[in-house]
Scaffold this active site. Structure first.
Site, PDB file in Angstrom:
ATOM      1  N   ILE A  68       0.814  -1.218   0.000  1.00  0.00           N
ATOM      2  CA  ILE A  68       0.000   0.000   0.000  1.00  0.00           C
ATOM      3  C   ILE A  68       0.846   1.266   0.000  1.00  0.00           C
ATOM      4  O   ILE A  68       0.343   2.357   0.261  1.00  0.00           O
ATOM      5  CB  ILE A  68      -0.967   0.025   1.196  1.00  0.00           C
ATOM      6  CG1 ILE A  68      -0.187  -0.062   2.517  1.00  0.00           C
ATOM      7  CG2 ILE A  68      -1.983  -1.107   1.086  1.00  0.00           C
ATOM      8  CD1 ILE A  68      -1.042   0.173   3.749  1.00  0.00           C
ATOM      9  N   LYS A  69       2.126   1.153  -0.328  1.00  0.00           N
ATOM     10  CA  LYS A  69       2.990   2.323  -0.310  1.00  0.00           C
ATOM     11  C   LYS A  69       2.787   3.183  -1.565  1.00  0.00           C
ATOM     12  O   LYS A  69       2.112   2.782  -2.523  1.00  0.00           O
ATOM     13  CB  LYS A  69       4.442   1.895  -0.178  1.00  0.00           C
ATOM     14  CG  LYS A  69       4.751   1.222   1.155  1.00  0.00           C
ATOM     15  CD  LYS A  69       4.408   2.123   2.338  1.00  0.00           C
ATOM     16  CE  LYS A  69       4.935   1.613   3.668  1.00  0.00           C
ATOM     17  NZ  LYS A  69       4.292   0.391   4.145  1.00  0.00           N
TER      18      LYS A  69
END
Length: 378
Positions: free
Chosen positions: A187-188
């Site tokens: 989810i970066k």
């Protein structure tokens, strides 16, 4: 009554795939080289070019990057590492992994980042490194502390897991001279599926990091393939980035300008929608210079009730993070940190990912305002 989670706002975070990633992974699969390969080398080269640095070292995760960075900086048993309590527990686990002790410090409640004076006040004769966390994507400027740290041979190791693409002044995070660690987790800001990267300070440090990620083997994978032996000259981990993950990263990087613009637009939309909401404080990520990783607020009263009310209404709020100095695993290094403890009781993160629309932002803001108002009316 619990409502069914709506698409978008029901998730606190979610990966965003631009399209070419699938073909890139398929090509990597067909290559038959799934460990570190030429694709990983190419990813390192492209990230270095993007950041404007001489070299980067790809590894298996952001946590691994921190572990290797601390080892490369000479941190080990008997040393202390100054670190905010307000961070994901992985930051602290990396300190313990090298045999050092965390020395927890406060953060600024407006930014949730450490500042120079807090760092200087925490120095002891055992301090070997300072580990600032770039919360939400905001760069941490320790300029005022740097002369003292340099005089005492104390390294700055940046936990920039949230901050890929952000700027400190005119330079990207990673190009400021610190030993910087990125995460490319699911989810970066840029995802490889799973992965991390270090930006070494010198060519010698780059060599050390590469040996540490590759079981202490001196020769590169390409060179080993052409010889009948290899040399192991010290400790090492199996921490290489797979070519499959690197292929995703290369595809993602080509579309990073869109990701950067979208994430800034989302944060600004939240900022506008939450203006003048009583009982709420928006954490400042310095959006003009950052690529925001999340949108965090402090709920000044009754956070837990507001959190559960929003979850029941299908809004995917989260809490990033519970303070580490209060965790059982780190109890022996506990010290009074009243600001961090107060923030820990107030922090809440709003849904933040590139699938969201302006309509989604409006809905989250409206639901949050309503939840806060309900509490005031009681």
């Amino acid at each position: 009554m619990t409502m069914t989670a709506q698409a978008g706002v029901g998730q606190n975070a979610r990966p965003f795939i631009h399209g070419p990633e699938e073909a890139a992974v398929l090509e990597a699969l067909r290559s038959g080289q799934y460990n570190h390969s030429g694709i990983t080398d190419e990813f390192e080269t492209r990230i270095a070019r993007f950041l404007g640095v001489a070299d980067t070292v790809a590894v298996a995760s952001g946590t691994t990057a921190l572990h290797i960075a601390l080892l490369a900086a000479g941190v080990g048993p008997g040393h202390e590492v100054i670190v905010p309590s307000f961070t994901f527990c992985a930051t602290v686990q990396a300190v313990l992994a090298v045999g050092a002790r965390p020395r927890f410090i406060e953060v600024n409640p407006r930014t949730l980042c450490v500042e120079s004076q807090e760092v200087l006040d925490a120095l002891t004769s055992h301090t070997r490194a300072v580990l600032p966390v770039l919360y939400g994507g905001r760069a941490v400027d320790l300029t005022d502390a740097q002369p003292t740290l340099a005089e005492r041979c104390i390294s700055i190791v940046e936990d920039a897991a949230h901050a890929f693409g952000s700027h400190q002044g005119t330079r990207r995070v990673g190009a400021t001279g610190a030993l910087t660690c990125f995460s490319f987790g699911p989810i970066k800001n840029l995802t490889c599926g799973l992965g991390g990267m270090l930006v070494p300070r010198t060519p010698q440090e780059a060599d050390i990091c590469r040996r540490l990620r590759g079981l202490g083997i001196v020769e590169s994978p390409a060179r080993r393939a052409k010889t009948t032996t290899y040399t192991v000259d010290g400790f090492g981990l199996r921490a290489q980035m797979s070519s499959l993950n690197a292929a995703i990263g290369i595809a993602q990087l080509a579309h990073f300008p869109q990701a950067e613009a979208k994430r800034r637009a989302l944060w600004r939309a939240y900022s506008a929608a939450l203006q003048d909401v009583p009982g709420l404080a928006l954490i400042d990520v310095d959006v003009d210079r950052s690529v925001p990783h999340l949108c965090a607020v402090r709920v000044l009263h009754d956070r837990d009730r507001v959190f559960h009310t929003l979850r029941e209404r299908g809004i995917g709020v989260g809490t990033h993070y519970p303070p580490n100095h209060l965790q059982p695993a780190f109890a022996q290094w506990r010290r009074p940190l009243p600001v961090t403890e107060q923030v820990g009781r107030e922090i809440m993160t709003l849904p933040f990912h590139q699938h969201l629309t302006d309509t989604d932002i409006t809905r989250v803001a409206d639901e949050l305002r309503q939840a806060l108002t309900q509490g005031t009316a009681r």
